[in-house]
Design a protein around this motif. Structure first.
Motif, PDB file in Angstrom:
ATOM      1  N   GLU A 174      22.901 -64.230   4.357  1.00  0.00           N
ATOM      2  CA  GLU A 174      24.220 -63.626   4.266  1.00  0.00           C
ATOM      3  C   GLU A 174      24.112 -62.123   3.986  1.00  0.00           C
ATOM      4  O   GLU A 174      24.863 -61.313   4.557  1.00  0.00           O
ATOM      5  CB  GLU A 174      25.030 -64.301   3.160  1.00  0.00           C
ATOM      6  CG  GLU A 174      26.502 -63.922   3.132  1.00  0.00           C
ATOM      7  CD  GLU A 174      27.235 -64.283   4.406  1.00  0.00           C
ATOM      8  OE1 GLU A 174      28.169 -63.530   4.781  1.00  0.00           O
ATOM      9  OE2 GLU A 174      26.886 -65.304   5.038  1.00  0.00           O
ATOM     10  N   LYS A 177      23.251 -60.329   7.143  1.00  0.00           N
ATOM     11  CA  LYS A 177      24.430 -60.174   8.007  1.00  0.00           C
ATOM     12  C   LYS A 177      25.301 -59.019   7.529  1.00  0.00           C
ATOM     13  O   LYS A 177      25.773 -58.206   8.338  1.00  0.00           O
ATOM     14  CB  LYS A 177      25.256 -61.471   8.007  1.00  0.00           C
ATOM     15  CG  LYS A 177      24.631 -62.623   8.774  1.00  0.00           C
ATOM     16  CD  LYS A 177      25.560 -63.829   8.732  1.00  0.00           C
ATOM     17  CE  LYS A 177      24.978 -65.004   9.493  1.00  0.00           C
ATOM     18  NZ  LYS A 177      25.877 -66.202   9.417  1.00  0.00           N
ATOM     19  N   LYS A 181      26.300 -55.476   9.430  1.00  0.00           N
ATOM     20  CA  LYS A 181      27.692 -55.037   9.586  1.00  0.00           C
ATOM     21  C   LYS A 181      27.873 -53.627   9.028  1.00  0.00           C
ATOM     22  O   LYS A 181      28.567 -52.790   9.618  1.00  0.00           O
ATOM     23  CB  LYS A 181      28.641 -56.000   8.873  1.00  0.00           C
ATOM     24  CG  LYS A 181      28.782 -57.356   9.540  1.00  0.00           C
ATOM     25  CD  LYS A 181      29.733 -58.252   8.747  1.00  0.00           C
ATOM     26  CE  LYS A 181      29.863 -59.615   9.385  1.00  0.00           C
ATOM     27  NZ  LYS A 181      30.756 -60.507   8.583  1.00  0.00           N
TER      28      LYS A 181
END
Length: 310
Positions: A174, A177, A181
């Motif tokens: 996570e 990710k 971003k």
């Protein structure tokens, strides 16, 4: 002997001993087999050997004629030549083989048995290395020490270690990710500055640029932002990450109608970096191996656009 019997039980009777080394608490055993053993097969072989050890079979040796030994079900070892009188080693009926070596008086004297490795050593020949007795105990103790150290590092206890590692891996995924971003957002904030590097080829705006440390998903996100700001034209992006090259090309619908094909652009650019890929006329991605060739790949992309526009 016990390992040989267990291997033939688990893998099949095609298994034959092809060499061995045996010391007081360590052994190497070569055997004929056509594939690497699975984790379940190794586990089952270990179980069978340890079951035979814990069964405390007495070990009996008898001399008899070769015919009598065969009638008793004794197995000969890897092509040895035998005379008329042979020595038969019987371990409680579990293992009956011809052997002239020294043996324990009871299988329980082995203590315990642990396979350390299984690998190939020649075509059709596998090798098992294992420990017994005190060496097996040392192995288990060393593994226990490692588990305790891992628990200390990840702040867990042995009974909750697996769930803790799964939790950490999920958090790491996570975080990765979110990082991608963030990189895309930061790069997007610099989109106006990047657009200043666009060139015109055949009346079409082309932006071919290198960005740092982005994976394919982040490149695609940034490409969408740049294409939107560009309005009409072609965007080609390349980035080196983890020793590999990620490439992406996008073309607006109006320039696709003029003959631009993003898939062909990226295919040619990736080849420069030692890679390959392709895609649709309006969007394509690829990978490469040589990050030092990114600048050349971007120049190649511009050259292909020029060719497509005639």
């Amino acid at each position: 002997h016990l390992l040989h019997k267990a291997l033939r039980t688990v893998l099949g009777t095609h298994v034959e001993q092809a060499g061995s080394y045996v010391s007081a608490d360590r052994l190497r055993f070569d055997f004929t087999h056509f594939a690497a053993m699975t984790a379940d097969e190794i586990k089952e072989v270990e179980r069978l050997v340890n079951d035979a050890i814990f069964a405390s079979y007495d070990v009996h040796t008898d001399e008899m004629s070769i015919d009598a030994a065969r009638n008793r079900g004794a197995m000969a070892l890897f092509g040895e030549k035998y005379g008329e009188v042979v020595r038969v080693v019987d371990m409680g009926g579990y293992s009956i083989e011809l052997c002239g070596g020294a043996h324990l008086k009871n299988t329980a004297q082995v203590g315990s048995f642990k396979i350390l490795s299984e690998n190939g050593v020649a075509a059709g020949v596998r090798r098992i290395e294992a420990v017994t007795g005190k060496e097996a105990l040392k192995h288990y103790q060393a593994q226990e020490d490692e588990i305790k150290e891992i628990c200390r590092l990840v702040k867990s206890t042995p009974d909750k270690l697996l769930s803790r590692l799964e939790q950490l891996l999920a958090e790491q995924k996570e975080t990765a990710k979110e990082l991608e971003k963030l990189k895309a957002k930061m790069a997007g904030g610099a989109a106006d500055e990047m657009l200043s590097g666009k060139v015109e080829i055949g009346g079409v705006a082309v932006l071919a640029a290198e960005v740092k440390d982005m994976d394919g998903n982040a490149l695609r996100t940034l490409g969408d932002q740049l294409k939107q700001k560009l309005g009409s034209g072609v965007v080609v992006l390349a980035s080196g990450k983890d020793g590999k090259v990620n490439l992406m090309a996008m073309a607006t619908d109006d320039v696709v109608k003029k003959g631009v094909h993003a898939g062909n652009i990226i295919k040619a650019a990736a080849a420069v970096c030692g890679g390959g890929g392709g895609g649709r006329p309006n969007m394509a991605q690829a990978g490469g191996k040589d990050a030092s060739k990114i600048a050349d790949a971007l120049e190649k992309a511009k050259a292909v656009v020029a060719e497509q526009l005639g």
